[in-house]
Design an enzyme around this catalytic site. Structure first.
Site, short mmCIF file in Angstrom:
data_model
loop_
_atom_site.label_atom_id
_atom_site.label_comp_id
_atom_site.label_asym_id
_atom_site.label_seq_id
_atom_site.Cartn_x
_atom_site.Cartn_y
_atom_site.Cartn_z
N ARG A 87 17.69 98.67 31.87
CA ARG A 87 15.91 99.21 31.94
C ARG A 87 16.01 100.36 32.96
O ARG A 87 16.60 100.84 33.90
CB ARG A 87 15.89 97.95 33.04
N ARG A 98 11.97 94.53 26.59
CA ARG A 98 13.35 94.99 27.76
C ARG A 98 14.60 94.53 27.99
O ARG A 98 14.84 93.24 27.68
CB ARG A 98 12.27 95.03 29.70
N ASP A 101 15.17 91.51 33.15
CA ASP A 101 13.89 91.69 34.03
C ASP A 101 14.84 90.76 35.13
O ASP A 101 14.06 89.60 34.46
CB ASP A 101 12.68 91.52 33.06
N ASP A 103 12.48 89.23 38.51
CA ASP A 103 11.74 89.18 39.26
C ASP A 103 11.92 88.35 40.67
O ASP A 103 12.68 87.14 40.60
CB ASP A 103 10.67 88.77 38.73
#
Length: 187
Positions: A87, A98, A101, A103
Site C-alpha cells: 500500500r 489497493r 487496507d 481500518d
C-alpha cells in the site's frame, strides 16, 4: 484490555500474492500485535465507491490490546503492515484499488475525530462489507449491544440494495487450503 475491531480488504495483488493471500499475510502480522485475535469468514464484495475496479475480498478481526495502548501508535503499526504488503497512499485513488487496507473500526470505547484517525470509523455503518463480517465476529456477550446496532444498520443497507453481491467465500476455521504467509490452514 481494550477490544479492537478491524476491517480488512484487498483487491489488488502484490509481489505475486493474490488479494486473498495478502489478507492472510496481514492476519499473520496482526497476530503479533493483538491478544485473543479472531477473524471472520472471508467475503467477496463488489467495489462500493469507485465501481470500475476488481471486487474486494473483505474480513473483520477482533482482538485486544492493553489499556495503555495508544490508538495512534496502533494506527502506525497498521500503516506499516499495509505498506509492507504494497500500500502506497501517495499513489492511490481514494476508494480505488489497493493491495491491503486495514481500518480501525473500534478501539475500546475511544472516540477520536482527528484528520489521521476517526474512531468509531465514520463510514462503518454505511458499509455492508464491514458490517457483515463484523456481525459474524462480534459474538461475546459484551458485544451484544454493538452487534444489535450493526444488525439494524445492515438491515437498512440491505433494504436499499447495499448488500447485493456480497458472497462468503471461506474462512480459516474450515481447514481448507493453506495461507502462503504461515503454516495456518485457511480458506
Amino acid at each position: 484490555m481494550k477490544r479492537v475491531l478491524l476491517g480488512l480488504g484487498s483487491n489488488r495483488s502484490f509481489e505475486g500474492k493474490s488479494p486473498v493471500e495478502l489478507l492472510f499475510c496481514a492476519r499473520t502480522e496482526l497476530e503479533q500485535h493483538l491478544d485473543g485475535l479472531s477473524f471472520s469468514s472471508l467475503y467477496r464484495t463488489p467495489a462500493m465507491y469507485v465501481k470500475n475496479q476488481e471486487d474486494f475480498y473483505n474480513m473483520a478481526a477482533v482482538g485486544y490490546v492493553s489499556d495503555e495502548k495508544d490508538p495512534f501508535d496502533f494506527l502506525h503499526i497498521i500503516n506499516e503492515i499495509e505498506a509492507k504488503y504494497g500500500r502506497d497512499r501517495s499513489k492511490e485513488i481514494r476508494f480505488g484499488p489497493r493491495s491491503l487496507d486495514i481500518d480501525i473500526e473500534l478501539f475500546g470505547n475511544e472516540k477520536i475525530n482527528h484528520p489521521d484517525l476517526q474512531i468509531p470509523h465514520p463510514r462503518m455503518q454505511e458499509r455492508a462489507f464491514v458490517l457483515i463480517p463484523a456481525i459474524e465476529i462480534l459474538t461475546d456477550s459484551a458485544d451484544v449491544l454493538i452487534r444489535d446496532k450493526y444488525i439494524s444498520a445492515l438491515e437498512k443497507i440491505t433494504r436499499e440494495g447495499g448488500a447485493d453481491g456480497i458472497v462468503k467465500v471461506g474462512g480459516c476455521q474450515n481447514g481448507k487450503g493453506t495461507d502462503s504467509c504461515s503454516n495456518k490452514t485457511c480458506i
